[in-house]
Design a protein around this motif. Sequence first.
Motif, PDB file in Angstrom:
ATOM      1  N   SER A  57       0.814  -1.215   0.000  1.00 55.59           N
ATOM      2  CA  SER A  57       0.000   0.000   0.000  1.00 55.59           C
ATOM      3  C   SER A  57       0.852   1.273   0.000  1.00 55.59           C
ATOM      4  O   SER A  57       0.373   2.327  -0.386  1.00 55.59           O
ATOM      5  N   LYS A  58       2.129   1.175   0.411  1.00 62.57           N
ATOM      6  CA  LYS A  58       3.013   2.336   0.376  1.00 62.57           C
ATOM      7  C   LYS A  58       3.444   2.673  -1.051  1.00 62.57           C
ATOM      8  O   LYS A  58       3.829   3.798  -1.335  1.00 62.57           O
ATOM      9  N   ASN A  59       3.421   1.674  -1.943  1.00 62.09           N
ATOM     10  CA  ASN A  59       3.859   1.850  -3.324  1.00 62.09           C
ATOM     11  C   ASN A  59       2.806   1.317  -4.290  1.00 62.09           C
ATOM     12  O   ASN A  59       3.057   0.349  -5.009  1.00 62.09           O
ATOM     13  N   PRO A  60       1.631   1.930  -4.345  1.00 55.46           N
ATOM     14  CA  PRO A  60       0.557   1.392  -5.181  1.00 55.46           C
ATOM     15  C   PRO A  60       0.837   1.417  -6.674  1.00 55.46           C
ATOM     16  O   PRO A  60       0.197   0.699  -7.433  1.00 55.46           O
ATOM     17  N   SER A  61       1.802   2.215  -7.122  1.00 56.85           N
ATOM     18  CA  SER A  61       2.098   2.264  -8.554  1.00 56.85           C
ATOM     19  C   SER A  61       3.048   1.147  -8.995  1.00 56.85           C
ATOM     20  O   SER A  61       3.226   0.931 -10.189  1.00 56.85           O
ATOM     21  N   CYS A  62       3.660   0.452  -8.034  1.00 59.41           N
ATOM     22  CA  CYS A  62       4.561  -0.660  -8.380  1.00 59.41           C
ATOM     23  C   CYS A  62       3.752  -1.863  -8.861  1.00 59.41           C
ATOM     24  O   CYS A  62       2.616  -2.070  -8.442  1.00 59.41           O
ATOM     25  N   LYS A  63       4.371  -2.663  -9.702  1.00 62.00           N
ATOM     26  CA  LYS A  63       3.721  -3.861 -10.231  1.00 62.00           C
ATOM     27  C   LYS A  63       3.428  -4.839  -9.086  1.00 62.00           C
ATOM     28  O   LYS A  63       4.308  -5.124  -8.273  1.00 62.00           O
ATOM     29  N   PRO A  64       2.209  -5.350  -8.995  1.00 60.13           N
ATOM     30  CA  PRO A  64       1.866  -6.261  -7.900  1.00 60.13           C
ATOM     31  C   PRO A  64       2.412  -7.670  -8.120  1.00 60.13           C
ATOM     32  O   PRO A  64       2.748  -8.046  -9.246  1.00 60.13           O
ATOM     33  N   LEU A  65       2.500  -8.418  -7.033  1.00 59.16           N
ATOM     34  CA  LEU A  65       2.803  -9.843  -7.132  1.00 59.16           C
ATOM     35  C   LEU A  65       1.549 -10.542  -7.632  1.00 59.16           C
ATOM     36  O   LEU A  65       0.437 -10.122  -7.320  1.00 59.16           O
ATOM     37  N   SER A  66       1.718 -11.612  -8.379  1.00 58.28           N
ATOM     38  CA  SER A  66       0.581 -12.329  -8.946  1.00 58.28           C
ATOM     39  C   SER A  66       0.621 -13.786  -8.514  1.00 58.28           C
ATOM     40  O   SER A  66       1.665 -14.434  -8.588  1.00 58.28           O
ATOM     41  N   PHE A  67      -0.523 -14.296  -8.053  1.00 57.61           N
ATOM     42  CA  PHE A  67      -0.640 -15.682  -7.626  1.00 57.61           C
ATOM     43  C   PHE A  67      -1.851 -16.311  -8.298  1.00 57.61           C
ATOM     44  O   PHE A  67      -2.865 -15.646  -8.496  1.00 57.61           O
ATOM     45  N   THR A  68      -1.754 -17.593  -8.599  1.00 56.43           N
ATOM     46  CA  THR A  68      -2.925 -18.293  -9.120  1.00 56.43           C
ATOM     47  C   THR A  68      -3.913 -18.447  -7.964  1.00 56.43           C
ATOM     48  O   THR A  68      -3.541 -18.325  -6.787  1.00 56.43           O
TER      49      THR A  68
END
Length: 86
Positions: A57-68
Amino acid sequence: MKPFIGIFPTRIPLELIAKREFSMKNQNFIKSSFCFPWSRMCVEVAKDDDHILVRDSKNPSCKPLSFTEREWLAFIKGAKNNEFDF
């Protein structure tokens, strides 16, 4: 040997995940109700088709981690079973 993520036999190579595009404006990220309203030090989650996205939440513009969904459910079950209590 190429790095992999996940805990199931259908693991996805990291280089394929890095190429996956996410439309951040279409995502409705949510925080836990246990996260204080004034705190920016939380994780947020969203659903994108068949993946669960997790971001800082501190870096909302960063690419998120993705999980199935399967990986996410395994994590949630482990958390509910106190497997991550330090």
